[in-house]
Design a protein around this motif. Sequence first.
Motif, short mmCIF file in Angstrom:
data_model
loop_
_atom_site.label_atom_id
_atom_site.label_comp_id
_atom_site.label_asym_id
_atom_site.label_seq_id
_atom_site.Cartn_x
_atom_site.Cartn_y
_atom_site.Cartn_z
N GLU A 154 0.84 -1.19 0.00
CA GLU A 154 0.00 0.00 0.00
C GLU A 154 0.87 1.24 0.00
O GLU A 154 1.88 1.33 0.69
N VAL A 155 0.47 2.21 -0.80
CA VAL A 155 1.21 3.46 -0.88
C VAL A 155 0.64 4.41 0.15
O VAL A 155 -0.53 4.78 0.10
N GLU A 160 4.16 8.38 -0.88
CA GLU A 160 3.47 8.46 -2.16
C GLU A 160 4.12 9.51 -3.05
O GLU A 160 4.43 10.61 -2.59
N LEU A 164 1.15 11.97 -7.88
CA LEU A 164 0.13 10.95 -8.09
C LEU A 164 -1.24 11.41 -7.63
O LEU A 164 -2.24 11.23 -8.32
N HIS A 165 -1.32 11.99 -6.44
CA HIS A 165 -2.60 12.46 -5.93
C HIS A 165 -3.23 13.47 -6.88
O HIS A 165 -4.43 13.40 -7.19
N TYR A 204 5.15 3.75 -9.91
CA TYR A 204 4.72 3.94 -8.52
C TYR A 204 4.74 2.63 -7.74
O TYR A 204 4.14 2.52 -6.68
N LEU A 212 -2.66 -0.13 -8.50
CA LEU A 212 -2.29 1.20 -8.02
C LEU A 212 -3.51 1.91 -7.44
O LEU A 212 -3.43 2.54 -6.37
N LEU A 213 -4.65 1.82 -8.12
CA LEU A 213 -5.87 2.48 -7.65
C LEU A 213 -6.32 1.90 -6.32
O LEU A 213 -6.71 2.65 -5.41
N GLN A 216 -4.53 3.32 -3.11
CA GLN A 216 -4.54 4.73 -2.74
C GLN A 216 -5.52 5.03 -1.61
O GLN A 216 -6.66 4.55 -1.63
N HIS A 217 -5.08 5.84 -0.66
CA HIS A 217 -5.90 6.15 0.52
C HIS A 217 -7.02 7.13 0.21
O HIS A 217 -7.99 7.22 0.97
#
Length: 273
Positions: A154-155, A160, A164-165, A204, A212-213, A216-217
């Motif tokens: 988990e990123v 991160e 990316l965000h 990433y 990847l999706l 993400q938090h």
Amino acid sequence: MTDDKRLAVLIDADNTPSRVVKELFEELAGYGTITVKRAYGDWTNPRLGGWREVLLGNAISPQQQFAYTVGKNATDSALIIDAMDLLYGRNVEGFAIVSSDSDFTPLATRLRESGKRVIGVGQRQTPKAFVEACEKFVFIEVLGSSSSTEPTEEVTPSDEPKSLHSLLTRALNKVPTDDEGWAAAGTVGQHLSRIDPSFDARSYGASRLSDLLRAQHFVETKSVTSSSGHSQLWVRLKGRRPNDAPAQKAPAKKATKKAAKKAPAEKAAKKSG
């Protein structure tokens, strides 16, 4: 992403390590059927000695270019001329230009203006101008990373990648969504490639965009299985309420309210008449 379009792979051997060729062709196979494979360089130069076995083992046609003048790159010129010949010969629908040299920026732009698909492959040091000129750009450093069998970690916000965000948020605010803000992951991936040709989940630490999706938090995901049994991933920004998306539906609601107000007025006018 795989299709039957014919693809010409033109490699600037002066700027490409021979060790990545196997992974290179595996990657490009996802963009079409490779019908032309050529590598350009001065093969009398000992520095390119490592290419000999690679050329033979991968059926790559070597294009000899002597360094006629110090400071001038005859390899670039030869690759560009061949690309234009292939363009006008109408033998291919797409090009893969393998180089980290910004000199190929005008070529990529010209090929795309002619309606051809252009995939660039180069090192992370590749100038942004060349990256942006391509429809898709793949960094050599990520080739082969998708074959890893290790699970994706988990990123977290602390480690991160800073961009990316922003990239994912911009994409999720632009792509079509349903009334509850859910967007198809495939559509999100296509939009990400449009706003950043070098976007790659492997950069990433994920093998695929779906992985990847899910890591993400700031987003939430769900898998939906169609009647045909095909599973599709959907994604939306975490905390998004149904009335937050999509914004483009707001005018339609206003128009409905106006119509509702207008109807009683019209009835009253008819009665008085």
